[in-house]
Write a protein that holds these residues in place. Structure first.
Motif, short mmCIF file in Angstrom:
data_model
loop_
_atom_site.label_atom_id
_atom_site.label_comp_id
_atom_site.label_asym_id
_atom_site.label_seq_id
_atom_site.Cartn_x
_atom_site.Cartn_y
_atom_site.Cartn_z
N HIS A 77 2.14 0.04 7.36
CA HIS A 77 1.49 0.92 6.38
C HIS A 77 1.08 0.11 5.16
N ARG A 78 -0.13 0.34 4.70
CA ARG A 78 -0.60 -0.37 3.51
C ARG A 78 -0.53 0.57 2.32
N TYR A 79 0.45 0.31 1.46
CA TYR A 79 0.45 0.97 0.16
C TYR A 79 -0.69 0.35 -0.64
N SER A 125 -0.54 -1.37 -3.22
CA SER A 125 -0.21 -2.75 -3.61
C SER A 125 -0.32 -3.72 -2.44
N ASP A 126 -0.46 -3.22 -1.21
CA ASP A 126 -0.61 -4.10 -0.03
C ASP A 126 -2.06 -4.29 0.37
N THR A 166 2.18 6.74 -0.89
CA THR A 166 2.58 5.96 -2.06
C THR A 166 4.09 5.77 -2.12
#
Lengths: 708, 154
Positions: free
Chosen positions: A226-228, A230-231, A400
């Motif tokens: 999973h890409r938050y 910040s990723d 998030t």
């Protein structure tokens, strides 16, 4: 006798803006058409295959198509402006839709918190998603089901009453002929209006809702895929950093950015009080910041030592919640009386993912990915700051890394957008932990004074309650008291403050339930009996009884040095009671140890018991921090403990044995559960400490700020 | 300089003097490892170095020559999740999930060391450096016990 209740609207405290860009001061000419109703815009992500047909502009929120789309590939897409911050609303809303459409859960894809794609939403706060968005999507899904039945009926020339939906197909119960949803809908928009009176599945017939399904996209989290925000990694992306003022309220005296500006590949942006840099990496951006020579003018401001006096002295008017009878007379006549003052420190949300944003400008339109609880609020901030129409400011919220009421603002989004505009390239900006602890906003500090009296037989007589600064949420007492004066006194806070999980109810209920405990002590009445005798609300009594029964309040042996405490409360239609057992423990720094906790909670019909239990557990654990040791220390505009090494939060070793009791009221519509379960852990522990040691505590946190 | 991450070799520019966390995330786009505190006290950035749990946010890459680095991206084998990952899913041992990869890496290290069934107290002691701000610690303890049982079953 006057009774006024104007206080409910002030629950959410809006933090002040962090930046005043020079651009703000110019006259903002409202763009023609900026007042348009929210509409769908055909976007790249749609064309990229989110859907197999495109939605068109100006979809009416009354229509099904604003909320649900059925693709020819059978995929059902649901649109909501709510965001996922760990409360698992992505899962429970999908359960609600799957239930009404009679499809397996994996058939549902939720598009959440995207201002281009989802209908307008005020924000994910105030425990509103379950009671408001739940019924909205339930009606939309049930209307979709009826539309599919009608369409199939017409196509086959069969009366709708002979048809049913099953596993993504409409089935003729006579001939057993069937057709899939996708084939029926042909990927077209579902333009029919949502029927507000549509029959929805009764709670006792729920098969998917009401069950403990796992987090729908859980695998992406345990694999790290999973890409938050910040990723995220957008092609051509650069990194931004912001130069923070020396203290709160500091103004720029002088600045020399020449050395930073001279660095290769570094762009320096100065706009009003805002100074930021863009660079190919975070470390180069940090080097550039360190080369900026800056002087700030910092105003004198109160520190933590003076804050409680300051709040009482700077009270900015009164907002009455309840005035009835004559508290002064009734207080005089009471058999037992207590007059006490409580202090509650500022605390930080400290979400593990700090504020972050990625901003990209293309053809005058800015797209910002950011972790916020209010995507449409952040969109508005972008529109106001950069003079954009709605169509030219898009906010997208990836699931998030938590919020707890702490991510209502678009600070990082504005900063990234400002820097990306200057760089003309996508910019990512992630706050450091220190920035998050310093420049995010806090749960308000507060002073609460209570004067209360009860009669000899244990009837409550008089209740005077003043709250300075922490807020009006949960300020009213559920106990039947004829003479009351309940007032909230707002204050212009020296530190930036705003919403927090449960808002001021934690502080107000802490004070109230402490006083109720101490009155019972003085009357020599059991605190449970004393509460039951003065309560009227059956649902509140039920959680109190459920918690004390599980805890074995009446019969459990109280060993030497051990103490029991309890507390109860309600807010936003849900009910909590918490019991705690503590023991004196001279070997620990704190002098006490929490042995066990029982929390009983009721919020109507339960949609996902497993995830509800997590919300209650999480509330109890997070509440432990504010109860025992969390506090923001500050002096003269500087935060003195802006790191996890200086700001203690609950860890594995702090966790007592916790039992959760969930009352499932299938006859009552579901409400939210992210906030109310946090309220009673602090007073329950406080009262247990009193019972174990004889010490009555009047401050949150109870144990000061000892470090792990 | 050459780094061995998840059994793959990467060439990294040493001149930058970055932390392992920054190299993983910004240079190699291995973003399963998270930033949480920058001072090694929250555990969100936990990776394994030669099987031991290490805070990548305070680890300089110069120290990693000839070491085997494992990140969460390296836990799956042939598309099958690691038993600890499975157990976290089964127990719903997370809410927002931001601490989860760090929790999982710390758990993997714990279960490698302890082949026997472990007590809740030992789990809490070992995991105390990892913060879950959503507070679902009791579920994480359950997940670790479940994983331990599954691993011991073989």
């Amino acid at each position: 006798m006057k009774s006024t209740k104007p206080i409910n609207d002030i629950e959410e405290i809006q933090p002040d803006s962090l930046h005043h860009f020079a651009i703000d001061r110019r006259q903002f000419f409202k763009m023609l058409g900026s007042g348009l109703a929210v509409s769908f815009v055909v976007t790249d992500s749609l064309a990229n295959g989110f859907l197999d047909s495109t939605l068109i502009d100006d979809v009416d929120e009354k229509q099904i198509s604003a909320w649900i789309h059925i693709g020819e590939n059978e995929k059902i897409t649901v649109f909501t402006g709510k965001v996922e911050v760990g409360q698992n609303i992505r899962t429970s809303l999908a359960q609600i839709v799957a239930e009404e459409l009679h499809v397996p859960l994996p058939a549902i894809e939720m598009i959440m918190g995207d201002t281009d794609l989802t209908p307008y939403d005020r924000g994910t706060y105030g425990s509103l998603s379950t009671p408001v968005m739940g019924p909205q999507l339930r009606k939309a899904a049930a209307s979709t089901r009826e539309l599919l039945l009608e369409t199939a009926g017409k196509e086959w020339g069969v009366d709708k009453s002979f048809l049913k939906v099953d596993n993504g197909r409409v089935v003729d119960t006579k001939s057993q002929k069937s057709i899939s949803f996708g084939t029926l809908a042909k990927g077209k928009e579902l333009l029919q209006n949502i029927n507000d009176d549509v029959a929805v599945t009764p709670v006792d017939q729920w098969k998917i809702a009401g069950t403990s399904v796992h987090k729908v996209n859980g695998k992406a989290f345990v694999t790290g895929k999973h890409r938050y925000t910040s990723d995220m990694n957008v092609p051509g992306m650069l990194y931004g950093k912001v130069l923070r003022p020396s203290t709160f309220g500091a103004t720029l005296k002088s600045v020399d950015v020449a050395a930073a500006d001279a660095m290769t590949d570094v762009i320096v942006v100065q706009d009003g009080n805002f100074i930021g840099v863009v660079a190919p990496s975070v470390s180069i951006a940090e080097q550039a910041l360190s080369k900026i020579v800056v002087q700030w003018d910092s105003p004198q401001q109160p520190g933590r030592k003076e804050i409680f006096d300051y709040l009482v002295k700077h009270s900015d008017g009164d907002r009455s919640a309840e005035t009835k009878g004559n508290v002064d007379e009734a207080y005089t006549e009471g058999a037992v009386k207590i007059d006490q003052t409580f202090h509650v420190d500022y605390i930080a949300h400290a979400p593990l993912e700090p504020r972050a944003a990625v901003a990209e400008w293309k053809d005058g339109k800015v797209t910002v990915w950011t972790g916020t609880q209010r995507p449409f609020g952040v969109q508005e901030e972008l529109m106001n700051t950069f003079h954009l129409s709605k169509e030219n400011a898009r906010v997208i919220v990836p699931d998030t890394g938590s919020g707890y009421g702490g991510k209502h603002t678009g600070d990082a989004a504005l900063e990234a957008a400002r820097l990306a505009k200057a760089a003309n390239k996508p910019v990512k900006l992630v706050w450091t932990r220190e920035e998050e602890f310093t420049w995010a906003y806090f749960r308000p500090a507060g002073v609460i004074t209570v004067k209360a009296a009860a009669g000899k037989e244990g009837k409550m007589m008089s209740w005077e309650f003043h709250n300075y600064n922490s807020g009006g949420s949960g300020i009213e007492t559920p106990y039947a008291i004829d003479h009351q004066k309940v007032i909230y006194h707002p204050v212009k806070s020296p530190l930036r403050q705003g919403s927090y999980r449960g808002l001021a109810a934690t502080a107000n209920i802490f004070a109230r339930e402490s006083i109720m405990n101490d009155l019972a002590d003085e009357l020599k009445i059991d605190p449970l009996e004393f509460r039951l005798a003065n309560l009227q609300n059956e649902r509140l009594k039920n959680v109190l009884l459920a918690a004390t029964e599980k805890f074995n309040w009446k019969n459990a042996k109280r060993e030497k040095g051990h103490g029991f405490g309890l507390a109860c409360g309600d807010e936003k239609g849900s009910f909590i009671a918490t019991c705690a057992e503590v023991v004196q423990d001279d070997s620990s720094d704190e002098g006490i140890k929490i042995v066990r906790v029982v929390a009983a909670f009721e919020c109507g019909a339960i949609i996902n018991p497993g995830h509800l239990e997590s919300q209650i557990l999480g509330s109890v654990v997070q509440g432990l921090g504010g109860a025992l040791f969390e506090r923001v220390d500050f002096d003269n505009g500087k935060i003195l403990n802006p790191l996890f090494s200086g700001y203690r939060v609950p860890r594995f070793n702090d966790i007592p044995h916790i039992e959760v009791v969930m009352l499932n009221r299938k006859d009552i519509p579901s409400v939210g559960a992210g906030e109310t379960p946090i309220f009673c852990i602090a007073p329950a522990i406080r009262n247990a400490i009193g019972s174990a040691t004889g010490k009555k505590l009047y401050k949150l946190p109870l144990l000061g700020n000892s470090m792990t | 300089m050459e780094l061995t991450i998840n059994n793959k070799k990467y060439d990294v520019d040493l001149a930058s003097g970055e932390t392992l966390l920054t190299v993983l995330r910004d240079t190699l786009d291995l973003t399963g490892t998270k930033y949480g505190c920058g001072e090694g006290v929250c555990g969100a950035c936990t990776v394994l170095i030669d099987g031991n749990p290490v805070r990548s946010c305070i680890t300089r890459i110069e120290t990693l020559k000839d070491k085997k680095i494992t990140t969460v991206e390296g836990l799956e084998t042939n598309g099958t999740l690691h038993p600890v990952q499975e157990a976290f899913l089964e127990e719903d041992a997370f809410q927002c999930g931001y601490c989860t990869t760090g929790m999982i890496m710390s758990s993997v290290a714990l279960l490698k060391k302890n082949q026997q069934m472990i007590s809740e107290k030992e789990i809490a002691q070992h995991m105390n450096g990892n913060i879950c701000r959503c507070g679902v610690y009791p579920r994480i303890v359950k997940a670790i016990k479940r994983a331990s049982a599954n691993i011991n079953k073989g």
